[in-house]
Design a protein around this motif. Structure first.
Motif, PDB file in Angstrom:
ATOM      1  N   SER A 124       0.817  -1.218   0.000  1.00  0.00           N
ATOM      2  CA  SER A 124       0.000   0.000   0.000  1.00  0.00           C
ATOM      3  C   SER A 124       0.847   1.263   0.000  1.00  0.00           C
ATOM      4  O   SER A 124       0.316   2.370  -0.016  1.00  0.00           O
ATOM      5  CB  SER A 124      -0.938   0.004   1.216  1.00  0.00           C
ATOM      6  OG  SER A 124      -0.204  -0.068   2.425  1.00  0.00           O
ATOM      7  N   GLY A 125       2.174   1.101   0.027  1.00  0.00           N
ATOM      8  CA  GLY A 125       3.067   2.258  -0.069  1.00  0.00           C
ATOM      9  C   GLY A 125       3.294   3.006   1.221  1.00  0.00           C
ATOM     10  O   GLY A 125       3.867   4.094   1.224  1.00  0.00           O
ATOM     11  N   ILE A 126       2.884   2.416   2.340  1.00  0.00           N
ATOM     12  CA  ILE A 126       3.063   3.100   3.628  1.00  0.00           C
ATOM     13  C   ILE A 126       4.519   3.049   4.064  1.00  0.00           C
ATOM     14  O   ILE A 126       5.059   4.040   4.564  1.00  0.00           O
ATOM     15  CB  ILE A 126       2.151   2.463   4.692  1.00  0.00           C
ATOM     16  CG1 ILE A 126       0.682   2.721   4.341  1.00  0.00           C
ATOM     17  CG2 ILE A 126       2.465   3.026   6.079  1.00  0.00           C
ATOM     18  CD1 ILE A 126      -0.293   1.943   5.206  1.00  0.00           C
ATOM     19  N   VAL A 127       5.166   1.897   3.866  1.00  0.00           N
ATOM     20  CA  VAL A 127       6.573   1.752   4.239  1.00  0.00           C
ATOM     21  C   VAL A 127       7.360   1.149   3.087  1.00  0.00           C
ATOM     22  O   VAL A 127       6.806   0.499   2.196  1.00  0.00           O
ATOM     23  CB  VAL A 127       6.749   0.875   5.503  1.00  0.00           C
ATOM     24  CG1 VAL A 127       6.073   1.518   6.698  1.00  0.00           C
ATOM     25  CG2 VAL A 127       6.214  -0.531   5.276  1.00  0.00           C
ATOM     26  N   GLN A 128       8.663   1.348   3.155  1.00  0.00           N
ATOM     27  CA  GLN A 128       9.571   0.833   2.128  1.00  0.00           C
ATOM     28  C   GLN A 128       9.710  -0.678   2.227  1.00  0.00           C
ATOM     29  O   GLN A 128       9.692  -1.390   1.223  1.00  0.00           O
ATOM     30  CB  GLN A 128      10.921   1.508   2.322  1.00  0.00           C
ATOM     31  CG  GLN A 128      12.026   1.067   1.402  1.00  0.00           C
ATOM     32  CD  GLN A 128      13.304   1.855   1.675  1.00  0.00           C
ATOM     33  OE1 GLN A 128      13.346   3.081   1.547  1.00  0.00           O
ATOM     34  NE2 GLN A 128      14.347   1.153   2.103  1.00  0.00           N
ATOM     35  N   SER A 129       9.865  -1.173   3.441  1.00  0.00           N
ATOM     36  CA  SER A 129       9.941  -2.599   3.698  1.00  0.00           C
ATOM     37  C   SER A 129       9.609  -2.835   5.159  1.00  0.00           C
ATOM     38  O   SER A 129       9.543  -1.883   5.952  1.00  0.00           O
ATOM     39  CB  SER A 129      11.339  -3.161   3.380  1.00  0.00           C
ATOM     40  OG  SER A 129      12.277  -2.742   4.355  1.00  0.00           O
ATOM     41  N   LEU A 130       9.431  -4.100   5.534  1.00  0.00           N
ATOM     42  CA  LEU A 130       9.139  -4.390   6.933  1.00  0.00           C
ATOM     43  C   LEU A 130      10.365  -4.191   7.813  1.00  0.00           C
ATOM     44  O   LEU A 130      10.245  -3.949   9.014  1.00  0.00           O
ATOM     45  CB  LEU A 130       8.611  -5.824   7.073  1.00  0.00           C
ATOM     46  CG  LEU A 130       7.294  -6.137   6.356  1.00  0.00           C
ATOM     47  CD1 LEU A 130       6.884  -7.588   6.612  1.00  0.00           C
ATOM     48  CD2 LEU A 130       6.187  -5.185   6.788  1.00  0.00           C
ATOM     49  N   ASP A 131      11.547  -4.286   7.225  1.00  0.00           N
ATOM     50  CA  ASP A 131      12.775  -4.114   8.006  1.00  0.00           C
ATOM     51  C   ASP A 131      13.212  -2.663   8.100  1.00  0.00           C
ATOM     52  O   ASP A 131      13.765  -2.237   9.117  1.00  0.00           O
ATOM     53  CB  ASP A 131      13.904  -4.949   7.396  1.00  0.00           C
ATOM     54  CG  ASP A 131      13.649  -6.444   7.517  1.00  0.00           C
ATOM     55  OD1 ASP A 131      13.119  -6.865   8.569  1.00  0.00           O
ATOM     56  OD2 ASP A 131      13.963  -7.176   6.570  1.00  0.00           O
ATOM     57  N   GLN A 132      12.984  -1.897   7.048  1.00  0.00           N
ATOM     58  CA  GLN A 132      13.339  -0.473   7.034  1.00  0.00           C
ATOM     59  C   GLN A 132      12.146   0.301   6.468  1.00  0.00           C
ATOM     60  O   GLN A 132      11.873   0.228   5.270  1.00  0.00           O
ATOM     61  CB  GLN A 132      14.585  -0.228   6.185  1.00  0.00           C
ATOM     62  CG  GLN A 132      15.841  -0.882   6.761  1.00  0.00           C
ATOM     63  CD  GLN A 132      17.077  -0.548   5.936  1.00  0.00           C
ATOM     64  OE1 GLN A 132      17.019  -0.459   4.718  1.00  0.00           O
ATOM     65  NE2 GLN A 132      18.198  -0.362   6.621  1.00  0.00           N
ATOM     66  N   THR A 133      11.476   1.048   7.327  1.00  0.00           N
ATOM     67  CA  THR A 133      10.234   1.689   6.902  1.00  0.00           C
ATOM     68  C   THR A 133      10.455   2.830   5.916  1.00  0.00           C
ATOM     69  O   THR A 133       9.574   3.137   5.111  1.00  0.00           O
ATOM     70  CB  THR A 133       9.449   2.243   8.107  1.00  0.00           C
ATOM     71  OG1 THR A 133      10.158   3.349   8.692  1.00  0.00           O
ATOM     72  CG2 THR A 133       9.225   1.161   9.158  1.00  0.00           C
ATOM     73  N   GLY A 134      11.611   3.486   5.976  1.00  0.00           N
ATOM     74  CA  GLY A 134      11.837   4.648   5.121  1.00  0.00           C
ATOM     75  C   GLY A 134      11.020   5.854   5.556  1.00  0.00           C
ATOM     76  O   GLY A 134      10.914   6.830   4.808  1.00  0.00           O
ATOM     77  N   ARG A 135      10.462   5.787   6.743  1.00  0.00           N
ATOM     78  CA  ARG A 135       9.641   6.875   7.284  1.00  0.00           C
ATOM     79  C   ARG A 135      10.212   7.275   8.638  1.00  0.00           C
ATOM     80  O   ARG A 135      10.115   6.507   9.607  1.00  0.00           O
ATOM     81  CB  ARG A 135       8.188   6.414   7.469  1.00  0.00           C
ATOM     82  CG  ARG A 135       7.529   5.783   6.237  1.00  0.00           C
ATOM     83  CD  ARG A 135       7.300   6.782   5.144  1.00  0.00           C
ATOM     84  NE  ARG A 135       6.390   7.849   5.537  1.00  0.00           N
ATOM     85  CZ  ARG A 135       5.057   7.779   5.460  1.00  0.00           C
ATOM     86  NH1 ARG A 135       4.475   6.676   5.025  1.00  0.00           N
ATOM     87  NH2 ARG A 135       4.312   8.824   5.795  1.00  0.00           N
ATOM     88  N   PRO A 136      10.816   8.457   8.765  1.00  0.00           N
ATOM     89  CA  PRO A 136      11.452   8.838  10.029  1.00  0.00           C
ATOM     90  C   PRO A 136      10.545   8.768  11.249  1.00  0.00           C
ATOM     91  O   PRO A 136      11.006   8.427  12.341  1.00  0.00           O
ATOM     92  CB  PRO A 136      11.895  10.290   9.757  1.00  0.00           C
ATOM     93  CG  PRO A 136      12.028  10.371   8.276  1.00  0.00           C
ATOM     94  CD  PRO A 136      10.956   9.486   7.725  1.00  0.00           C
TER      95      PRO A 136
END
Length: 333
Positions: A124-136
């Motif tokens: 759904s584009g909320i996070v980059q991956s489960l390991d690294q969200t890419g969202r501070p």
């Protein structure tokens, strides 16, 4: 927008990303819900209260109306929330946006935010991956079992199955994401797959009376087993789903245990929502009381899934589970 506010009476020292807060100043958490405070919401609150931390919870309910979400965020800001917990895909995106829209006007880009009960946070584009969200400022929980397990559960229940179906709600992004995922997996396993959209009303939202025609269409297409997929709408319409499934003698597998207990589905394979809430509470504890940055925390994944079978539904539609599955499932009537 329905607002409920109350405090945990526990005492302790509060640490936050803003520094040390006096013990008499409790952490302020806004819980943004889609259809009220259910089991996951309660599990979250119980975890933090049981942990002995001073917390004030404010429940802000969007009542399944996406147009209310900007007001929910405004209220959280007005309440000076130090953390926002969002329930579901629609609420999470409505409050914090996606990777593509983060930082946009009217979205949360600064308050620590946790999500839970999101079917596919990566898709759904909320996070980059489960390991690294890419969202501070954002992380969350992942409670869904792999959909390969879904198909395995259907085949364990009905080894002869050749054609599965799914009803989806085009108004929920997570519902269409699951439609596409199951379509790909079914093709890879040599299964026929049919998806039927639940008809929308003039306001662009699905109508409960359109569940039965969708089930009828699946039956007419030759579907042998129906999967609910991911749909808050279907989860909230258990009576209509139960009636439709019974009318057409269709076995239904749900990722929501509540639908099995409400006699709307035959079988569920799911994480307990209450436990998902407690897992989110662990993340909130790390952020608010241990100084962790949300963006540094991977999405926390549920590890335990329960199989629940409703024998009353099985008798009603004449589709009984094999003994091997009964040995590992919780059976309800």
């Amino acid at each position: 927008m329905k607002i409920l506010q109350y405090a945990s009476l526990a005492t302790g020292i509060l640490l936050s990303t803003a520094g040390i807060v006096r013990a008499e100043d409790p952490a302020r958490i806004a819980i943004a819900t889609w259809r009220g405070c259910e089991e996951a919401c309660k599990g979250f609150q119980d975890y933090l209260s049981d942990s002995g931390h001073p917390v004030v919870f404010t429940v802000l309910d969007a009542a399944q109306d996406k147009s209310r979400l900007p007001g929910v965020l405004e209220q959280a800001r007005a309440d000076k929330a130090q953390l926002i917990l969002t329930w579901g895909t629609n609420v999470t995106i409505g409050i914090g946006g996606t990777l593509a829209t983060q930082g946009g006007e009217g979205l949360n880009g600064d308050i620590p935010q946790l999500f839970m009960i999101v079917a596919d946070p990566v898709g759904s584009g909320i996070v980059q991956s489960l390991d690294q969200t890419g969202r501070p400022n954002i992380t969350g929980t992942y409670n869904r079992m792999p959909e390969t397990v879904t198909l395995k559960a259907i085949r364990n229940y009905m080894p002869t199955v050749k054609h599965i179906g799914l009803m989806f709600n085009a108004d929920e992004k997570n519902s269409t994401i699951k439609r596409d995922e199951i379509a790909g997996l079914a093709a890879g396993q040599g299964l026929e797959f049919t998806a039927v959209e639940i008809g929308l009303g003039a306001d662009g939202k699905p109508l409960p009376e359109n569940i039965e025609p969708a089930m009828a269409a699946l039956k007419a297409a030759g579907v042998e087993f129906v999967y609910v997929g991911s749909s808050s709408f279907l989860q909230s319409q258990s009576a209509a789903l139960a009636k439709a499934a019974a009318a057409h003698g269709m076995p239904v597998l749900s990722p929501y245990e509540s639908l099995v207990r409400d006699n709307a589905a035959l079988i569920s394979v799911a994480a307990r929502y209450y436990d998902v809430g407690r897992l989110a509470g662990e993340l909130a504890e790390k952020i608010l009381f241990e100084g962790a940055a949300p963006g540094d925390l991977p999405v926390a994944r549920m590890q335990d899934f329960a199989v629940t079978i409703n024998m009353s539904v099985a008798k009603q539609i004449g589709v009984y589970p094999p003994i091997t599955l009964m040995q590992v499932a919780e059976v309800v009537e």
